[in-house]
Design a protein around this motif. Structure first.
Motif, mmCIF file in Angstrom:
data_model
loop_
_atom_site.group_PDB
_atom_site.id
_atom_site.type_symbol
_atom_site.label_atom_id
_atom_site.label_comp_id
_atom_site.label_asym_id
_atom_site.label_seq_id
_atom_site.Cartn_x
_atom_site.Cartn_y
_atom_site.Cartn_z
ATOM 1 N N LYS A 93 0.868 -1.177 0.000
ATOM 2 C CA LYS A 93 0.000 0.000 0.000
ATOM 3 C C LYS A 93 0.904 1.226 0.000
ATOM 4 C CE LYS A 93 -3.963 2.113 2.043
ATOM 5 N NZ LYS A 93 -4.261 2.883 3.198
ATOM 6 N N PHE A 94 0.806 2.015 -1.071
ATOM 7 C CA PHE A 94 1.649 3.192 -1.229
ATOM 8 C C PHE A 94 0.945 4.439 -0.722
ATOM 9 C CE2 PHE A 94 3.256 0.842 -5.194
ATOM 10 C CZ PHE A 94 4.343 0.313 -4.531
ATOM 11 N N ASN A 104 2.396 -4.265 -8.828
ATOM 12 C CA ASN A 104 1.889 -4.556 -7.490
ATOM 13 C C ASN A 104 2.966 -5.172 -6.603
ATOM 14 O OD1 ASN A 104 2.112 -7.010 -8.746
ATOM 15 N ND2 ASN A 104 0.203 -7.843 -7.941
ATOM 16 N N VAL A 105 4.243 -4.823 -6.881
ATOM 17 C CA VAL A 105 5.344 -5.308 -6.046
ATOM 18 C C VAL A 105 6.206 -4.141 -5.578
ATOM 19 C CG1 VAL A 105 5.453 -7.547 -7.219
ATOM 20 C CG2 VAL A 105 6.973 -5.710 -7.938
ATOM 21 N N GLY A 129 10.695 0.282 -6.655
ATOM 22 C CA GLY A 129 9.501 -0.090 -7.400
ATOM 23 C C GLY A 129 9.801 -0.102 -8.883
ATOM 24 N N ILE A 130 8.791 -0.441 -9.665
ATOM 25 C CA ILE A 130 8.930 -0.452 -11.117
ATOM 26 C C ILE A 130 8.158 0.746 -11.656
ATOM 27 C CG2 ILE A 130 8.553 -1.770 -13.234
ATOM 28 C CD1 ILE A 130 8.602 -4.310 -11.399
ATOM 29 N N LYS A 171 2.124 0.149 3.754
ATOM 30 C CA LYS A 171 2.169 -1.258 4.171
ATOM 31 C C LYS A 171 2.997 -2.008 3.146
ATOM 32 C CE LYS A 171 -0.736 -5.099 5.432
ATOM 33 N NZ LYS A 171 -1.980 -5.778 5.168
ATOM 34 N N ASP A 172 3.956 -2.796 3.627
ATOM 35 C CA ASP A 172 4.832 -3.520 2.713
ATOM 36 C C ASP A 172 4.067 -4.502 1.842
ATOM 37 O OD1 ASP A 172 7.388 -2.415 3.318
ATOM 38 O OD2 ASP A 172 7.387 -3.516 5.193
ATOM 39 N N GLY A 173 3.057 -5.145 2.375
ATOM 40 C CA GLY A 173 2.320 -6.166 1.632
ATOM 41 C C GLY A 173 2.728 -7.548 2.100
#
Length: 196
Positions: A93-94, A104-105, A129-130, A171-173
């Motif tokens: 969560k960004f 989504n990574v 991120g990408i 949140k890192d995920g």
């Protein structure tokens, strides 16, 4: 585009080398202005343009500060940040200002300090991120200074534009993969390094 942990490792190692050369080059009169601008361009290219660190990388050097003494002191005190660990998370969560990351990574890259800290431990959690199909640094957290050496908690400096402009990882995920590169030297960090 899907990136492997090894590709992220290569990206971060190139980044830490550029960052180190940038730190040395500020006071190095043997580097021409053209070489300096090329170095700065490469370093800036590692960051997502929304990230605040991007704006503090200055292309102009103050020639009055480029003395041999200052260069020697800098060279003796500065070190390249060590990469300890990379963790890949899915569905992070960004914060609202990380708007250009197109997957989504997120990769959490744990880096050491650029100055001597005594024990070899990681002091920052750099998020990669990408962005437009390329790896970019999108945010960075540091250790909570209010915690002792027995607890690792990642925080954003409330005075930084990363925090105020919400260029944050909320949140890192879900942790899906880990690449361990260099084991830290303190029991708290060793336990963290080996989890997941």
């Amino acid at each position: 585009m899907n990136y492997t942990l090894e590709e992220v490792e290569k990206f971060i190692l190139e980044f830490t080398e550029l960052e180190y050369q940038f730190g040395l080059g500020q006071f190095d009169s043997s580097i021409t202005n053209e070489e300096w601008k090329a170095l700065v361009t490469k370093l800036k290219n590692c960051y997502s343009t929304g990230l605040g660190y991007y704006s503090i990388i200055n292309t102009i050097r103050d020639e009055s500060r480029m003395t041999l003494k200052r260069f020697s002191n800098n060279k003796n005190n500065l070190k390249k940040r060590r990469l300890f660990l990379i963790r890949k998370y899915e569905n992070p969560k960004f914060g609202k200002r990380i708007y250009d990351t197109d997957s989504n990574v997120v990769f959490s890259c744990f880096l050491g300090s650029n100055t001597e800290m005594g024990a070899e431990v990681y002091a920052s959690n750099t998020s990669v991120g990408i962005v437009n199909g390329e790896l970019k640094i999108i945010s960075e957290r540091t250790l909570n200074p209010d915690k002792g050496v027995d607890e690792i908690e990642w925080v954003y400096n409330k005075r930084s534009n990363v925090y105020t402009e919400d260029i944050t990882i909320k949140k890192d995920g879900t942790l899906v993969e880990t690449l361990r590169i260099f084991e830290p030297e303190h029991p708290t960090w060793i336990a963290d390094y080996n989890q997941g």
